[in-house]
Design a protein around this motif. Sequence first.
Motif, PDB file in Angstrom:
ATOM      1  N   ALA A 224       7.064   6.680   3.769  1.00  0.00           N
ATOM      2  CA  ALA A 224       6.998   8.017   3.155  1.00  0.00           C
ATOM      3  C   ALA A 224       5.692   8.140   2.370  1.00  0.00           C
ATOM      4  CB  ALA A 224       8.195   8.232   2.241  1.00  0.00           C
ATOM      5  N   GLY A 225       5.319   7.060   1.657  1.00  0.00           N
ATOM      6  CA  GLY A 225       4.069   7.062   0.906  1.00  0.00           C
ATOM      7  C   GLY A 225       2.868   7.232   1.810  1.00  0.00           C
ATOM      8  N   GLU A 226       2.881   6.494   2.934  1.00  0.00           N
ATOM      9  CA  GLU A 226       1.771   6.567   3.897  1.00  0.00           C
ATOM     10  C   GLU A 226       1.661   7.966   4.495  1.00  0.00           C
ATOM     11  OE1 GLU A 226      -0.485   4.340   4.931  1.00  0.00           O
ATOM     12  OE2 GLU A 226       0.197   2.738   3.603  1.00  0.00           O
TER      13      GLU A 226
ATOM     14  N   LYS B 131       0.823  -1.206   0.000  1.00  0.00           N
ATOM     15  CA  LYS B 131       0.000   0.000   0.000  1.00  0.00           C
ATOM     16  C   LYS B 131       0.868   1.272   0.000  1.00  0.00           C
ATOM     17  CE  LYS B 131      -3.914   1.776   2.483  1.00  0.00           C
ATOM     18  NZ  LYS B 131      -4.386   1.969   3.843  1.00  0.00           N
ATOM     19  N   GLY B 132       1.869   1.263   0.874  1.00  0.00           N
ATOM     20  CA  GLY B 132       2.745   2.428   0.977  1.00  0.00           C
ATOM     21  C   GLY B 132       3.550   2.656  -0.290  1.00  0.00           C
ATOM     22  N   LEU B 133       4.038   1.555  -0.863  1.00  0.00           N
ATOM     23  CA  LEU B 133       4.841   1.665  -2.091  1.00  0.00           C
ATOM     24  C   LEU B 133       4.002   2.200  -3.246  1.00  0.00           C
ATOM     25  CD1 LEU B 133       7.204  -1.434  -2.584  1.00  0.00           C
ATOM     26  CD2 LEU B 133       7.818   0.972  -2.530  1.00  0.00           C
TER      27      LEU B 133
ATOM     28  N   ARG C 152       1.403   4.045  -3.039  1.00  0.00           N
ATOM     29  CA  ARG C 152       1.148   5.458  -2.759  1.00  0.00           C
ATOM     30  C   ARG C 152       2.361   6.308  -3.174  1.00  0.00           C
ATOM     31  NH1 ARG C 152      -3.046   9.024  -1.731  1.00  0.00           N
ATOM     32  NH2 ARG C 152      -1.827  10.921  -1.653  1.00  0.00           N
ATOM     33  N   HIS C 153       3.542   5.798  -2.848  1.00  0.00           N
ATOM     34  CA  HIS C 153       4.776   6.519  -3.183  1.00  0.00           C
ATOM     35  C   HIS C 153       4.931   6.653  -4.697  1.00  0.00           C
ATOM     36  CE1 HIS C 153       9.180   7.314  -3.315  1.00  0.00           C
ATOM     37  NE2 HIS C 153       8.891   8.015  -2.223  1.00  0.00           N
ATOM     38  N   ILE C 154       4.602   5.565  -5.413  1.00  0.00           N
ATOM     39  CA  ILE C 154       4.694   5.591  -6.884  1.00  0.00           C
ATOM     40  C   ILE C 154       3.699   6.618  -7.437  1.00  0.00           C
ATOM     41  CG2 ILE C 154       4.242   4.257  -8.994  1.00  0.00           C
ATOM     42  CD1 ILE C 154       5.235   1.757  -7.394  1.00  0.00           C
TER      43      ILE C 154
ATOM     44  N   ASP D  68       2.413   9.208  -6.041  1.00  0.00           N
ATOM     45  CA  ASP D  68       2.769  10.590  -5.709  1.00  0.00           C
ATOM     46  C   ASP D  68       3.943  11.114  -6.523  1.00  0.00           C
ATOM     47  OD1 ASP D  68       0.790  10.910  -3.909  1.00  0.00           O
ATOM     48  OD2 ASP D  68       1.973  10.364  -2.148  1.00  0.00           O
TER      49      ASP D  68
ATOM     50  N   GLU E 169       2.625  10.797   3.232  1.00  0.00           N
ATOM     51  CA  GLU E 169       2.078  11.735   2.245  1.00  0.00           C
ATOM     52  C   GLU E 169       0.555  11.622   2.207  1.00  0.00           C
ATOM     53  OE1 GLU E 169       4.195  10.697  -1.299  1.00  0.00           O
ATOM     54  OE2 GLU E 169       6.084  11.305  -0.395  1.00  0.00           O
ATOM     55  N   GLU E 170       0.076  10.357   2.303  1.00  0.00           N
ATOM     56  CA  GLU E 170      -1.379  10.143   2.272  1.00  0.00           C
ATOM     57  C   GLU E 170      -2.039  10.769   3.503  1.00  0.00           C
ATOM     58  OE1 GLU E 170      -2.543   6.207   1.281  1.00  0.00           O
ATOM     59  OE2 GLU E 170      -4.572   6.467   2.025  1.00  0.00           O
TER      60      GLU E 170
ATOM     61  N   GLU F 189      -2.229  14.511   3.290  1.00  0.00           N
ATOM     62  CA  GLU F 189      -3.300  14.948   2.387  1.00  0.00           C
ATOM     63  C   GLU F 189      -4.647  14.844   3.079  1.00  0.00           C
ATOM     64  OE1 GLU F 189      -3.297  13.125  -1.495  1.00  0.00           O
ATOM     65  OE2 GLU F 189      -1.153  13.580  -1.643  1.00  0.00           O
TER      66      GLU F 189
END
Lengths: 362, 87
Positions: B71-73, A14-16, A18-20, A22, B75-76, B79
């Motif tokens: 980092a992805g989480e 999920k995190g990866l 999201r990172h892609i 963004d 950012e979410e 937001e």
Amino acid sequence: MKFVDEFQRSDLVKGLVRHICDNSHKKVRFMEFCGGHTIAILKYGIRQLLPPNIEMLSGPGCPVCVTDNADIDKAIALAAVPGVILTTFGDMLKVPGSRGSLQEAKANGADVRIAYSTIDALAIARENPERLVVFLGVGFETTAPTIATSVLMAEQERITNYYVLSLNKLCPPVIKALLDSGEVKLNGLICPGHVSAVIGSEPWEFIARDYGIPCVVSGFEPLDILQCVDMLVAQVESGRSEVEIAYKRGVTLAGNKQAIALMDRVFEPGEAIWRGIGDVANSGLKIRAEYSRFDAERHFEIKPGETIHPAGCICGDILRGIKTPSDCKLYKTVCTPERPVGPCMVSAEGSCAAYYLYGEGR
Amino acid sequence: MCLAIPAKIISIQDKEAVIEIGGIRREASLWLTPEAKVGDYVLLHTGFAIAVLDEDEARETLELIEAVARAGEEEENEERSEVKRSE
């Protein structure tokens, strides 16, 4: 299972993703060369997870699929030679040649046997000293060292009734041929993980350097592939083109030196025919003169007859990445895994079989 | 066809090993990985170990993935809180 489960964790997926999402802004087209990656991408629904600006394309990295009808006909003709036991990996059995498959030849009385490994083929040779045992050598750099080893083992044990029909192929030359054709424009290449476990990541350098295409070597679990895509996105967005490894637990820059040495001892590069692509110079592996007594092509006179390609089958275009299975009129109508017309529907990792099994993605 | 799966080496005799995959044991050839030791994990392809897996690299890769995923989480989450604030 260790080295597998850790790379399937859904929280990290999920995190990866999201990172892609963004960080990916440019419209890009990435190709996964390897059929194993095609399966993983479709099986885990990775295409659907990626943002719409990332297009994923399947490449010609399935040894079964790229074996030309002319070569399948050769294998079938060999199986018909009196006294021959033809041993092969199971994937090759159902691939249709010009006039039937090895499976049909077996049904008609030819002695065709499945070998899980070249070691099994050697055992059959030991157990049947009065017969001529031929191993159908199909595979890329991952498999070629295992076939080379079987020749060296046969030499060491003085097994005189073991032969290899070498249809082995090399990946970097065909990628070069594909890029030189100009038919497919790529912004990134997912390099094959297990081919690279043998040859290392260095042989892909020319793609990044001469063609400006970012390359990342990937493993086969969902996190491996997403990390690979994330790294490709980072390269594209920053204007870099390098070779990176997202599968460092199994792949190094130099690869497996022992496997490369054994492969080089038995084989030398030669021309090979790729289905849909044609003759590609130095993309095949031929048995060296020193080991010619194990070379089925020199030992047997093979007359396979005229090569016929099935009408309407677009496996060749699919392998070059210019069409997808859904573009084929035969797909799911005439051509199914039960009654395959082309090899991409036969092999478990062929694009058509993978699409059929897991859905078309996007 | 280039399928290879991680397998643990249980014992070694000359160039042959007994390996274990998900509780199942079978023989494998170490011709291509003479450096492999008992306890190592190897990539098994058609009965041959084609590479010894590197545990340190596996750990580092996972740490890297965890950092990127976090980092992805984040950012979410940022937001989400921005959306809440604007509501």
